[in-house]
Design an enzyme around this catalytic site. Structure first.
Site, PDB file in Angstrom:
ATOM      1  N   LYS A  13     -28.740  26.407 -43.266  1.00 48.69           N
ATOM      2  CA  LYS A  13     -28.146  27.726 -43.524  1.00 48.69           C
ATOM      3  C   LYS A  13     -26.663  27.610 -43.891  1.00 48.69           C
ATOM      4  O   LYS A  13     -26.224  28.136 -44.901  1.00 48.69           O
ATOM      5  CB  LYS A  13     -28.269  28.629 -42.274  1.00 48.69           C
ATOM      6  N   ARG A  89     -30.780  37.358 -34.790  1.00 49.81           N
ATOM      7  CA  ARG A  89     -31.499  36.282 -34.124  1.00 49.81           C
ATOM      8  C   ARG A  89     -32.556  36.821 -33.167  1.00 49.81           C
ATOM      9  O   ARG A  89     -33.318  36.059 -32.592  1.00 49.81           O
ATOM     10  CB  ARG A  89     -30.534  35.460 -33.289  1.00 49.81           C
ATOM     11  N   ARG A 128     -25.390  15.325 -37.840  1.00 53.07           N
ATOM     12  CA  ARG A 128     -24.396  16.245 -38.425  1.00 53.07           C
ATOM     13  C   ARG A 128     -22.979  15.877 -37.972  1.00 53.07           C
ATOM     14  O   ARG A 128     -22.738  15.648 -36.796  1.00 53.07           O
ATOM     15  CB  ARG A 128     -24.710  17.681 -38.020  1.00 53.07           C
ATOM     16  N   ARG A 167     -32.492  24.964 -28.344  1.00 54.61           N
ATOM     17  CA  ARG A 167     -32.223  25.811 -29.514  1.00 54.61           C
ATOM     18  C   ARG A 167     -33.475  25.970 -30.363  1.00 54.61           C
ATOM     19  O   ARG A 167     -33.768  27.047 -30.865  1.00 54.61           O
ATOM     20  CB  ARG A 167     -31.114  25.190 -30.381  1.00 54.61           C
TER      21      ARG A 167
HETATM   22  P1  AP5 Z   1     -26.547  22.959 -41.487  1.00 59.08           P
HETATM   23  O1  AP5 Z   1     -26.368  23.531 -42.846  1.00 59.08           O
HETATM   24  O2  AP5 Z   1     -25.350  22.788 -40.639  1.00 59.08           O
HETATM   25  O3  AP5 Z   1     -27.723  23.748 -40.720  1.00 59.08           O
HETATM   26  P2  AP5 Z   1     -27.778  25.204 -40.108  1.00 59.08           P
HETATM   27  O4  AP5 Z   1     -29.056  25.816 -40.532  1.00 59.08           O
HETATM   28  O5  AP5 Z   1     -26.520  25.953 -40.419  1.00 59.08           O
HETATM   29  O6  AP5 Z   1     -27.898  24.831 -38.582  1.00 59.08           O
HETATM   30  P3  AP5 Z   1     -27.093  25.335 -37.332  1.00 59.08           P
HETATM   31  O7  AP5 Z   1     -27.206  24.260 -36.296  1.00 59.08           O
HETATM   32  O8  AP5 Z   1     -25.727  25.800 -37.690  1.00 59.08           O
HETATM   33  O9  AP5 Z   1     -27.973  26.541 -36.926  1.00 59.08           O
HETATM   34  P4  AP5 Z   1     -28.013  27.264 -35.599  1.00 59.08           P
HETATM   35  O10 AP5 Z   1     -28.749  28.453 -35.997  1.00 59.08           O
HETATM   36  O11 AP5 Z   1     -28.552  26.491 -34.478  1.00 59.08           O
HETATM   37  O12 AP5 Z   1     -26.442  27.413 -35.220  1.00 59.08           O
HETATM   38  P5  AP5 Z   1     -25.444  28.640 -35.246  1.00 59.08           P
HETATM   39  O13 AP5 Z   1     -24.102  28.091 -35.479  1.00 59.08           O
HETATM   40  O14 AP5 Z   1     -25.941  29.726 -36.072  1.00 59.08           O
HETATM   41  O15 AP5 Z   1     -27.282  21.543 -41.667  1.00 59.08           O
HETATM   42  C1  AP5 Z   1     -27.594  20.720 -40.555  1.00 59.08           C
HETATM   43  C2  AP5 Z   1     -27.385  19.238 -40.932  1.00 59.08           C
HETATM   44  O16 AP5 Z   1     -28.357  18.874 -41.916  1.00 59.08           O
HETATM   45  C3  AP5 Z   1     -26.018  18.933 -41.561  1.00 59.08           C
HETATM   46  O17 AP5 Z   1     -25.605  17.663 -41.140  1.00 59.08           O
HETATM   47  C4  AP5 Z   1     -26.293  18.952 -43.066  1.00 59.08           C
HETATM   48  O18 AP5 Z   1     -25.411  18.109 -43.776  1.00 59.08           O
HETATM   49  C5  AP5 Z   1     -27.726  18.462 -43.130  1.00 59.08           C
HETATM   50  N1  AP5 Z   1     -28.497  19.062 -44.225  1.00 59.08           N
HETATM   51  C6  AP5 Z   1     -28.451  20.370 -44.644  1.00 59.08           C
HETATM   52  N2  AP5 Z   1     -29.327  20.579 -45.653  1.00 59.08           N
HETATM   53  C7  AP5 Z   1     -29.947  19.368 -45.872  1.00 59.08           C
HETATM   54  C8  AP5 Z   1     -30.951  18.934 -46.792  1.00 59.08           C
HETATM   55  N3  AP5 Z   1     -31.490  19.782 -47.689  1.00 59.08           N
HETATM   56  N4  AP5 Z   1     -31.350  17.653 -46.724  1.00 59.08           N
HETATM   57  C9  AP5 Z   1     -30.800  16.776 -45.822  1.00 59.08           C
HETATM   58  N5  AP5 Z   1     -29.849  17.133 -44.938  1.00 59.08           N
HETATM   59  C10 AP5 Z   1     -29.426  18.415 -44.962  1.00 59.08           C
HETATM   60  O19 AP5 Z   1     -25.564  29.107 -33.719  1.00 59.08           O
HETATM   61  C11 AP5 Z   1     -25.116  28.293 -32.674  1.00 59.08           C
HETATM   62  C12 AP5 Z   1     -25.232  29.024 -31.357  1.00 59.08           C
HETATM   63  O20 AP5 Z   1     -24.396  30.177 -31.361  1.00 59.08           O
HETATM   64  C13 AP5 Z   1     -26.625  29.562 -30.983  1.00 59.08           C
HETATM   65  O21 AP5 Z   1     -27.425  28.573 -30.357  1.00 59.08           O
HETATM   66  C14 AP5 Z   1     -26.249  30.703 -30.030  1.00 59.08           C
HETATM   67  O22 AP5 Z   1     -25.924  30.223 -28.746  1.00 59.08           O
HETATM   68  C15 AP5 Z   1     -25.002  31.264 -30.673  1.00 59.08           C
HETATM   69  N6  AP5 Z   1     -25.327  32.317 -31.653  1.00 59.08           N
HETATM   70  C16 AP5 Z   1     -25.086  32.287 -32.997  1.00 59.08           C
HETATM   71  N7  AP5 Z   1     -25.539  33.399 -33.580  1.00 59.08           N
HETATM   72  C17 AP5 Z   1     -26.092  34.155 -32.606  1.00 59.08           C
HETATM   73  C18 AP5 Z   1     -26.773  35.404 -32.582  1.00 59.08           C
HETATM   74  N8  AP5 Z   1     -26.974  36.109 -33.704  1.00 59.08           N
HETATM   75  N9  AP5 Z   1     -27.215  35.867 -31.389  1.00 59.08           N
HETATM   76  C19 AP5 Z   1     -27.018  35.197 -30.258  1.00 59.08           C
HETATM   77  N10 AP5 Z   1     -26.422  33.991 -30.203  1.00 59.08           N
HETATM   78  C20 AP5 Z   1     -25.953  33.471 -31.364  1.00 59.08           C
HETATM   79 MG    MG Z   2     -24.916  26.742 -39.290  1.00 60.82          MG
END
Ligand code: AP5
Ligand code: MG
Length: 212
Positions: A13, A89, A128, A167
């Site tokens: 994402k 979410r 990552r 997660r």
């Molecule tokens: P990356 O692009 O970083 O993946 P992502 O989908 O953004 O994953 P996140 O870990 O950020 O998602 P998340 O939903 O767990 O975290 P968030 O910050 O939203 O890619 C991942 C890796 O893969 C990277 O190294 C990248 O280089 C690689 N990659 C990408 N695409 C690739 C491809 N095509 N091929 C190969 N490699 C690739 O949330 C974190 C925490 O915040 C949650 O757990 C929660 O506690 C809180 N939170 C956030 N939003 C909410 C909400 N709405 N409600 C409640 N709690 C929330």
């Molecule tokens: Mg992210």
């Protein structure tokens, strides 16, 4: 243009969001990034969010809905459009988002749903790395930075194995009803996420360009 990007943790994402906002000039609103900024600034919100995030649990809806409402009300959102990343979410968040958008006289144009098998995600999250200065996300194997120096990069606290497991469980359980909610409204565009980053972006880009 007003968009959501959805997908399991590690689906890509944030990686795609960075490219989308650059190409289409819309505001990137990532709740995860907002919480991490609050943690870095040691605010009250940060302290609260950290206690949930480090375990891989969701921050309570009333907290998250509040920061999203405030952000969506800012002027650039109406001017440029937005891309929400990591929100909604829970089904409750999706319903609250509808209310917020109605109040602000905004409409959702599409939901970009990045699909990938959960078995591939642990490898993505454990490799990552994030640049300390620019905040840009890379991967040790799949997307290595050109001038890699270990001290210039860090790993996210919630990319440790126990938090990753939690997660994935939480997001698999909560994500399905949300996608179903948006499918009913014919807003969902599925994108194959198990391809190279640039090829995923070709598909995403084509989808967005095709929106009316
Ligand atoms: P990356 O692009 O970083 O993946 P992502 O989908 O953004 O994953 P996140 O870990 O950020 O998602 P998340 O939903 O767990 O975290 P968030 O910050 O939203 O890619 C991942 C890796 O893969 C990277 O190294 C990248 O280089 C690689 N990659 C990408 N695409 C690739 C491809 N095509 N091929 C190969 N490699 C690739 O949330 C974190 C925490 O915040 C949650 O757990 C929660 O506690 C809180 N939170 C956030 N939003 C909410 C909400 N709405 N409600 C409640 N709690 C929330
Ligand atoms: Mg992210």
């Amino acid at each position: 243009m007003n968009l959501l990007i959805m997908g399991l943790p590690g689906a890509g994402k944030g990686t795609q969001a960075a490219k989308i906002v650059e190409k289409f000039g819309i505001a990137h609103i990532s709740t995860g990034d907002m919480f991490r900024a609050a943690i870095a600034n040691q605010t009250e919100l940060g302290l609260l969010a950290k206690s949930y995030m480090d375990k891989g649990d969701l921050v309570p809806d009333e907290v998250t809905n509040g920061i999203v409402k405030e952000r969506l009300g800012q002027a650039d959102v109406k001017e440029k459009g937005f891309l929400l990343d990591g929100y909604p979410r829970t089904l409750e968040q999706a319903q609250v988002l509808d209310t917020i958008l109605k109040e602000l006289d905004l409409k959702l144009d599409a939901v970009i749903n990045i699909e990938i098998e959960s078995s591939k995600l642990v490898e993505r999250l454990s490799g990552r790395i994030i640049n300390r200065k620019t905040g840009e996300t890379y991967h040790k194997v799949f997307n290595p930075p050109a001038d890699y120096k270990e001290e210039d990069y860090y790993q996210r606290e919630d990319d440790k194995p126990e938090a990753v497991k939690r997660r994935l469980e939480v997001n698999i359980a909560q994500g399905q009803p949300i996608i179903a909610y948006y499918r009913q409204q014919n807003l969902v565009h599925d994108i194959q996420g198990d391809q190279e980053i640039d090829n995923v972006f070709k598909d995403v880009s084509q989808t967005i360009s095709g929106l009316k």
